[in-house]
Design an enzyme around this catalytic site. Structure first.
Site, PDB file in Angstrom:
ATOM      1  N   CYS A  62       1.053  -1.537  -0.075  1.00  0.00           N
ATOM      2  CA  CYS A  62      -0.125  -0.082  -0.044  1.00  0.00           C
ATOM      3  C   CYS A  62       0.721   1.305  -0.400  1.00  0.00           C
ATOM      4  CB  CYS A  62      -1.045   0.175   1.398  1.00  0.00           C
ATOM      5  SG  CYS A  62      -1.925  -1.311   1.049  1.00  0.00           S
ATOM      6  N   HIS A  86     -10.242 -15.554  -4.459  1.00  0.00           N
ATOM      7  CA  HIS A  86      -9.748 -16.906  -3.910  1.00  0.00           C
ATOM      8  C   HIS A  86     -10.210 -18.612  -4.320  1.00  0.00           C
ATOM      9  CE1 HIS A  86     -12.470 -16.639  -0.535  1.00  0.00           C
ATOM     10  NE2 HIS A  86     -11.846 -17.718  -0.017  1.00  0.00           N
TER      11      HIS A  86
END
Length: 397
Positions: A62, A86
């Site tokens: 980030c 996922h």
């Protein structure tokens, strides 16, 4: 019944199913154990993960939301996987197992629709017929995913009984499988349910943590202080945790949905606020009424709206190896907005729960040097209508 693998995690897990399903579970366990030792199966699975699903997924640092703190925050980008979450990892593994057992049909249940989409795409790819049970309420909440499933040839069956949500879809899917297991494989969508599903799903998701470990060592030269993942049934979390369980310096943090607040009773946090019982083929903590009926769970994110939790999470909680916390709808929504605005990534509302807890850790100790990894388990395209309606009602847009 004797099993090849241990069906329990401490006191949790087991195989609490009608006798008629025992042969199907035994066959599944045998197929899984032999497949795990078969280099050809592993090569086929790895090829699909790499060249169809797009693994390994990125580990993104980030750039902006950690400004003014000593936290370094990475996101494991499962949102970049084909299918959007996922879920794709383990359904490819299960679909290959189904073919290995000579099955021609897939039965699945879905809440947010992500597992349904994953089941549909794996079935389309591998030439299997697919029928998906979905609570009627979720069919309304998740219309884009319903259409995706149908585009890929799946039959979507709305379930109107009970609360018309995920738990009812699970019941209907199991009922169907009881009568069709000779030709059909039940593609369970999370690391819960009767043995061997919790173990199979963990093993078919564990590349999340394996990749994360290699990537963070390459980028930072050390393991993270904590890995953080949202927990509904718990498959993305156990996939992230599995390779770190023996790394005792790495904190494992699972984030349950706090809904409108734990005190309101409208949440989906059975691990910390439920009682142990037997449901969905396993012994695990669950949300129950005083007289032991399964209670409605609630979350802003359909994918976390599940009244129980996988048995390995229950075990990790009972031993203290993992910590489980909860995040409310409002906190998850704030995290969702923060990531969109400051990093240009639209996360799933499920994943936003994990992100919200990481942001909380960061804000509570801005001076603390900490290296955190959040499993960004899915992308938020499916949630933009939900978020739009909430923000519009609040007058924010």
């Amino acid at each position: 019944m004797t099993t090849l693998l241990n069906p329990y995690f401490g006191e949790f897990g087991g195989m609490y199913v009608p006798q008629i399903l025992m042969p199907a579970l035994r066959q599944l366990e045998e197929a899984f154990v032999s497949a795990q030792k078969d280099p050809e199966f592993q090569a086929q699975f790895n090829d699909l993960l790499k060249n169809y699903a797009g693994r390994p997924t990125a580990l993104t640092k980030c750039q902006n939301i950690t400004a003014g703190t000593n936290t370094t925050l990475y996101l494991k980008r499962e949102d970049l996987l084909h299918g959007g979450a996922h879920k794709t990892n383990q359904v490819l593994g299960q679909a290959l197992l189904a073919k290995r057992m000579g099955k021609t049909e897939i039965i699945a249940e879905t809440g947010a629709g992500q597992h349904g989409v994953a089941s549909a795409l794996a079935s389309a790819l591998l030439g299997l017929k697919c029928r998906i049970y979905m609570g009627a309420k979720d069919v309304e909440r998740q219309s884009p995913n319903v259409f995706r499933m149908r585009l890929m040839g799946a039959e979507v069956i709305p379930v109107h009984s009970g609360s018309a949500t995920l738990k009812d879809a699970c019941n209907e899917a199991l009922r169907d499988w009881s009568g069709s297991y000779e030709t059909a494989h039940y593609m369970l969508g999370t690391a819960a349910g009767p043995h061997p599903y919790p173990t199979i799903v963990r093993e078919f998701q564990r590349m999340i943590g394996e990749e994360t470990k290699a990537q963070i060592l390459e980028r930072e030269g050390r393991l993270p202080d904590a890995v953080i993942a949202c927990v509904g049934g718990g498959s993305n979390a156990i996939g992230m945790f599995a390779d770190f369980i023996n790394e005792t310096n790495v904190g494992l943090i699972g984030v349950e949905p706090g809904g409108h607040g734990i005190e309101t009773g409208e949440h989906g946090a059975p691990l910390k606020h439920g009682r142990v019982g037997i449901y969905f083929g396993m012994k695990a903590p669950m949300m129950q009424t005083e007289d032991g009926q399964i209670e409605e769970s609630y979350s802003i994110s359909a994918g976390l709206d599940f009244p129980s939790v996988g048995p390995q999470h229950a075990y990790l909680n009972s031993t203290g190896r993992a910590d489980y916390v909860s995040i409310t709808d409002d906190e998850a929504l704030e995290a969702f907005k923060t990531l969109c605005l400051h990093e240009g990534i639209i996360p799933a509302l499920e994943s936003s729960h994990a992100l919200a807890h990481a942001l909380k850790m960061m804000r509570e100790n801005p001076d603390k040097e900490q290296l955190l990894v959040v499993n960004l388990s899915g992308r938020g395209d499916k949630d933009i209508f939900t978020v739009h309606d909430i923000l519009k009602a609040r007058g924010e847009i």
